[in-house]
Motif scaffolding. Structure first.
Motif, mmCIF file in Angstrom:
data_model
loop_
_atom_site.group_PDB
_atom_site.id
_atom_site.type_symbol
_atom_site.label_atom_id
_atom_site.label_comp_id
_atom_site.label_asym_id
_atom_site.label_seq_id
_atom_site.Cartn_x
_atom_site.Cartn_y
_atom_site.Cartn_z
ATOM 1 N N THR A 110 38.213 19.276 27.199
ATOM 2 C CA THR A 110 38.392 18.393 26.034
ATOM 3 C C THR A 110 37.876 16.986 26.303
ATOM 4 N N SER A 122 33.212 11.123 28.669
ATOM 5 C CA SER A 122 33.504 11.846 27.411
ATOM 6 C C SER A 122 33.654 10.907 26.210
ATOM 7 N N ASN A 132 49.195 19.008 29.833
ATOM 8 C CA ASN A 132 48.076 19.717 29.214
ATOM 9 C C ASN A 132 48.440 21.191 29.098
ATOM 10 N N ARG A 167 46.801 11.977 29.846
ATOM 11 C CA ARG A 167 45.862 11.972 28.724
ATOM 12 C C ARG A 167 45.422 10.537 28.435
ATOM 13 N N SER A 209 37.230 15.897 14.909
ATOM 14 C CA SER A 209 36.907 15.334 16.230
ATOM 15 C C SER A 209 37.790 14.135 16.521
ATOM 16 N N HIS A 210 38.250 14.057 17.748
ATOM 17 C CA HIS A 210 38.972 12.871 18.215
ATOM 18 C C HIS A 210 38.058 11.669 18.004
ATOM 19 N N GLN A 241 33.894 15.347 21.663
ATOM 20 C CA GLN A 241 33.909 16.775 22.020
ATOM 21 C C GLN A 241 35.299 17.400 21.853
ATOM 22 N N TYR A 242 36.318 16.563 21.683
ATOM 23 C CA TYR A 242 37.704 17.051 21.614
ATOM 24 C C TYR A 242 38.080 17.299 20.151
ATOM 25 N N ASN A 243 38.242 18.574 19.805
ATOM 26 C CA ASN A 243 38.634 18.952 18.440
ATOM 27 C C ASN A 243 40.161 18.975 18.352
ATOM 28 N N SER A 255 42.734 23.092 16.757
ATOM 29 C CA SER A 255 42.240 24.228 17.539
ATOM 30 C C SER A 255 42.095 25.475 16.646
#
Length: 339
Positions: A63, A155, A186, A198, A301-302, A307-309, A312
Motif C-alpha cells: 500500500t 510512495s 496492518n 502507518r 486513492s489515498h 497507490q493505496y486504494n 478494498s
C-alpha cells in the motif's frame, strides 16, 4: 474545558514517568480542530507527538502506507531498547501498552472530573479516555505519533496533487514538513505482530483545511467566503446519519473516506469561484456524486499515497450498498436529514 483540564495533566505525568516519552508534545487533530465538526463536540482527537532519532522505514505491504520502523543507529537514550521486538523493530504494540499503563495510573489522580480509560478496541491506534459530562460523556482518542525529521517515503511522490488548487509552493512546503507515523496494526500482515506504523498526514490536512482557498483571502474576515467546509460538514453528517441507520452494513466506512473524496473534489474544482458560498447545495451534491462514482468503481486513492486504494475490492458489496443509499438520498431531497 474538560478536555483542556484533563489532557495536559496526563501529558505531564507521561513525560515524567518514562524518559523516552519526555519529549512528548500534545497536538490537536481531527474534525473539531479543523472546524468541521458537525454535531455536539463530544469526540476529540489528541496526538501525542514524540520526536525519534533517525529511523529506517521498510514497507510492510504494497500500500505504501504501512511500515516497520527501526533505528539507523543505536539511540543514545537506552530506554528505547525495551520497545524493540526480537527483530530490532520498534514495536507499536509495546509502546502503546507502556503509554496505556501510565495513563491508567494517572487518571486516578485527576480531581473533580471522572475519567476512565475505555477498553482496548481491536486494531485501533488510539487510547480512548471517557470523561463524564452529565448527562452524556466525552470521548478523547489519544494517538501516539512518531515525528521523524526526514523526507517522506517514495510512495508519496505523486500524491498531494494540489498545484492547481493551493499552488506549487504550498505543495513543496508541505513535503518539507516532518514525517508522522501512528501506531496502527496492518491487518494484511500474514502474522500479526503489532509492530507496524502507518504514515499520518493529519498535520498537513489540518493546514490545508485552515488555508483552503485558491486565493490567499478566501474566508478571511474581509475576503470572499466559500462553502468548502460546509460541504465537508454535510458529507460527514450524511455518512454519520446513514451509519446510525445501517450500523452493520456500513461499519467499515469512516469519515476519512468522505474527507478523502472531498480533498480530491477540491483538486477537480480548484478555484474559489467553484465553491461560491451561495452554491453550497450544488457543491455538496457534486462532491457526493464524485464519492458515489468512487464507490461504484471500488476505487478511492489515498490523497497522499496514490497507490493505496482506501476501498478494498473484497468489500465491493458494501460499497454498492452505500452508493445506493446515497443515490436514494440525493434523488429524494435527503430524507435522512429530516428523520
Amino acid at each position: 474545558k474538560l478536555v483542556k483540564k484533563v489532557v495536559p495533566q496526563l501529558v505531564e505525568a507521561i513525560r515524567a514517568k518514562d524518559r523516552c516519552f519526555s519529549s512528548i508534545e500534545q497536538q490537536s487533530a481531527g474534525s473539531y480542530y479543523e472546524r468541521v465538526k458537525v454535531s455536539e463536540p463530544n469526540e476529540f482527537d489528541i496526538m501525542l507527538v514524540m520526536s525519534v532519532p533517525r529511523i529506517q522505514l521498510d514497507e510492510s505491504d504494497d500500500t505504501g502506507a504501512y511500515y516497520y520502523v527501526s533505528f539507523k543507529r543505536t539511540p543514545k537514550e537506552k530506554g528505547w531498547l525495551k520497545f524493540l521486538d526480537e527483530d530490532g523493530k520498534l514495536s507499536a504494540c509495546k509502546m502503546i501498552q507502556a503509554l496505556r499503563e501510565i495513563i491508567k495510573q494517572e487518571v486516578k489522580n485527576i480531581k473533580d472530573v471522572e475519567v476512565t480509560v475505555a477498553r482496548k478496541k481491536a486494531g485501533s491506534p488510539a487510547i480512548t479516555l471517557l470523561i463524564k459530562n452529565p448527562p452524556s460523556e466525552i470521548s478523547v482518542d489519544i494517538i501516539l505519533t512518531l515525528e521523524a525529521q526526514q523526507s517522506w517515503p517514495l510512495s508519496t511522490q505523486d500524491g498531494l496533487k494540489i498545484k492547481q488548487w493551493l499552488g506549487t509552493k504550498n505543495r513543496r512546503d508541505f513535503r518539507f514538513e516532518s514525517l508522522y507515523l501512528v501506531a496502527k496494526q496492518n491487518k494484511r500482515e500474514k502474522v500479526l505482530k503489532g509492530n507496524t506504523w502507518r504514515i499520518s498526514f493529519s498535520h498537513i490536512e489540518k493546514k490545508m483545511m485552515n488555508n483552503h482557498g485558491n486565493s490567499k483571502t478566501c474566508c478571511e474576515s474581509n475576503g470572499p467566503k466559500c462553502c468548502r467546509k460546509g460541504c465537508l460538514k454535510l458529507l460527514k453528517y450524511l455518512l454519520e446519519q446513514l451509519k446510525m441507520k445501517y450500523p452493520k452494513e456500513l461499519e467499515k466506512f469512516c469519515s476519512y473516506h468522505v474527507k478523502t473524496a472531498f480533498l480530491h473534489s477540491c483538486v477537480v474544482w480548484p478555484n474559489d469561484s467553484d465553491w461560491h458560498l451561495g452554491n453550497l447545495d450544488h457543491c455538496f451534491q457534486q462532491c457526493l456524486k464524485f464519492f458515489v462514482d468512487c464507490l461504484q468503481k471500488s476505487q478511492l486513492s489515498h490523497f497522499f499515497i496514490p497507490q493505496y486504494n482506501l476501498l478494498s475490492i473484497e468489500d465491493k458489496a458494501r460499497h454498492h450498498f452505500l452508493s445506493r443509499k446515497i443515490s436514494h438520498e440525493l434523488n429524494n431531497g435527503f430524507p435522512v436529514f429530516h428523520e
